[in-house]
Design a protein around this motif. Sequence first.
Motif, mmCIF file in Angstrom:
data_model
loop_
_atom_site.group_PDB
_atom_site.id
_atom_site.type_symbol
_atom_site.label_atom_id
_atom_site.label_comp_id
_atom_site.label_asym_id
_atom_site.label_seq_id
_atom_site.Cartn_x
_atom_site.Cartn_y
_atom_site.Cartn_z
ATOM 1 N N ASN A 256 80.588 64.065 62.992
ATOM 2 C CA ASN A 256 80.736 64.419 61.496
ATOM 3 C C ASN A 256 80.284 63.170 60.737
ATOM 4 O OD1 ASN A 256 81.292 65.447 58.970
ATOM 5 N ND2 ASN A 256 83.322 65.103 59.399
ATOM 6 N N PRO A 257 79.176 62.610 60.735
ATOM 7 C CA PRO A 257 78.856 61.398 59.998
ATOM 8 C C PRO A 257 79.480 61.115 58.625
ATOM 9 C CG PRO A 257 76.972 62.065 61.111
ATOM 10 C CD PRO A 257 77.964 63.233 60.917
ATOM 11 N N SER A 258 80.295 60.175 58.419
ATOM 12 C CA SER A 258 80.719 59.988 57.020
ATOM 13 C C SER A 258 81.199 58.616 57.159
ATOM 14 C CB SER A 258 81.935 60.747 56.628
ATOM 15 O OG SER A 258 82.641 60.278 55.566
ATOM 16 N N PHE A 259 81.058 57.693 56.050
ATOM 17 C CA PHE A 259 81.716 56.346 55.930
ATOM 18 C C PHE A 259 83.265 56.461 55.754
ATOM 19 C CE2 PHE A 259 77.155 55.646 54.681
ATOM 20 C CZ PHE A 259 76.924 54.589 55.760
ATOM 21 N N ASN A 260 83.921 57.533 55.588
ATOM 22 C CA ASN A 260 85.170 57.680 55.136
ATOM 23 C C ASN A 260 85.886 58.393 55.943
ATOM 24 O OD1 ASN A 260 84.107 56.407 52.535
ATOM 25 N ND2 ASN A 260 83.149 58.196 52.164
ATOM 26 N N LEU A 261 87.344 57.921 56.188
ATOM 27 C CA LEU A 261 88.016 58.658 57.013
ATOM 28 C C LEU A 261 89.409 58.803 56.347
ATOM 29 C CD1 LEU A 261 88.734 59.938 59.763
ATOM 30 C CD2 LEU A 261 89.497 57.733 60.445
ATOM 31 N N ALA A 262 90.175 59.965 56.336
ATOM 32 C CA ALA A 262 91.392 60.141 55.950
ATOM 33 C C ALA A 262 92.274 60.634 57.279
ATOM 34 C CB ALA A 262 91.559 61.222 54.730
ATOM 35 N N VAL A 263 93.557 60.281 57.470
ATOM 36 C CA VAL A 263 94.306 60.464 58.573
ATOM 37 C C VAL A 263 95.571 61.148 57.839
ATOM 38 C CG1 VAL A 263 95.461 59.633 60.919
ATOM 39 C CG2 VAL A 263 93.199 58.562 59.852
ATOM 40 N N THR A 264 96.124 62.228 58.475
ATOM 41 C CA THR A 264 97.542 62.533 58.033
ATOM 42 C C THR A 264 97.892 63.151 59.291
ATOM 43 O OG1 THR A 264 98.348 63.995 56.524
ATOM 44 C CG2 THR A 264 96.630 64.814 57.387
#
Length: 325
Positions: A256-264
Motif C-alpha cells: 500500500n505505497p504511501s509516505f505516511n503511516l499511522a499506528v494505533t
Amino acid sequence: MIKWGMVGNSHDASLAVFNDTELYWASLAKDFSGVPNDPHYNWTQIEVARQSFGPPQKVIWYERPFLKTLRQWRAGQGWLRKENDIRAYLSDWGINCKIEYTQHHHSHAAYAYYTQPHDDCAVVCLDSIGEFETLTMWKGESDSLTKINSQSYPNSLGLWYSAMTQRLGYEPNKQEAVVCTLAKGGNPYKYKQRLYDDFFDVSFDPLCNIKFKENCHRGLNWWAPEIEDIDNLAAAVQFVFEELCLNLTSSIQFNNPSFNLAVTGGCALNRDAMNKIRKNWKGFWIPTNPGDPGSCIGAVLALEKKHIDFNEDIWYNNRTKKGLS
C-alpha cells in the motif's frame, strides 16, 4: 446532534463528546476515579459531559458486543451475552438513548487516520484482541478508509507480549512498559532464536501475518521454567516484538505505497518499537491514547468518515496536566 463515543465495561473506560462532526471533549474514567485502567465510568465524568454539553442523543459504542461474545465463547470463557449487554450497562449510568456500534479495529483505524493531517496514509492497528481481529492494515485516501488485511484470534502479537509480560513476573495489560525498560539491560540474542522456534511459524507470507504455534490467550507461565535471567529474556521479547513490527510496517509499505503511516492499538504504546518504525516514514502518527481509550473518538469518526482538526488538549488529562480549564 450531541453524540457520545464510548469505551467501557472492559478496561480503560473513556468518553468523547461530539456535536455532529465537531469534537468537544474526551476523557478517561481513571482521571476522575484515580483507579488505574478503570474499566467503568465515573459519575463525575458522566455529569461533566452531560452538564457541559448536554445529554447524548446518540451513543456510538466502539465494538460489536455480539461478535465479542462469540469470540469469548470460542475461547472457552463461556457465554457472556448478559455481561456484554451494552444497553443494560449504559442504562445503569442513566444513558438510554439510541446506540450504534462499530467494529473494534475500525474504531482504532478511524481514530488514527481521521486525526492525522495527510490525504493519504497507511494505517496499522495492532493490539491484543478486538472482537476477533488482532491485526489489521488499512488504506486511507481522502475521506475513504479501506481495510486491506486482517488477522484474527488466536494469532496475536499483542497477546504474546502480554503473556510474556506475565511469564516475566509482571501484570499483563498493565506492566508491559516494565518489560520494555528491563529489556534495555539484557542480551537479546541469548533467547531470541528460542522464542522464534517455540512460538512463531515464520513461513513466508506476503502480508507478514504473524502465525503462532501456541494460543497465548491462556498465558505462558508454563514456558521455559529453567530460564531465570529475566533481563535477557525481556531483551529477547522486546527484540522479537520490534523485528516483527518492522516486518509488518515494511509489508504495508510495499502493498500500500504511501509516505505516511499511522499506528494505533495497544501495541502502539511500545515506544521503543515505534521509534524504530518511525525512521522509515516521511509522515508518522500515533494519536494520543492509541489503545482502546482513543476509540471513544474513533468510533464516532468510523461512522462520520471525516477528518477533524485534532488537538491533544481535547483530552481532559492533557488539559489538567497543562493547567488548562
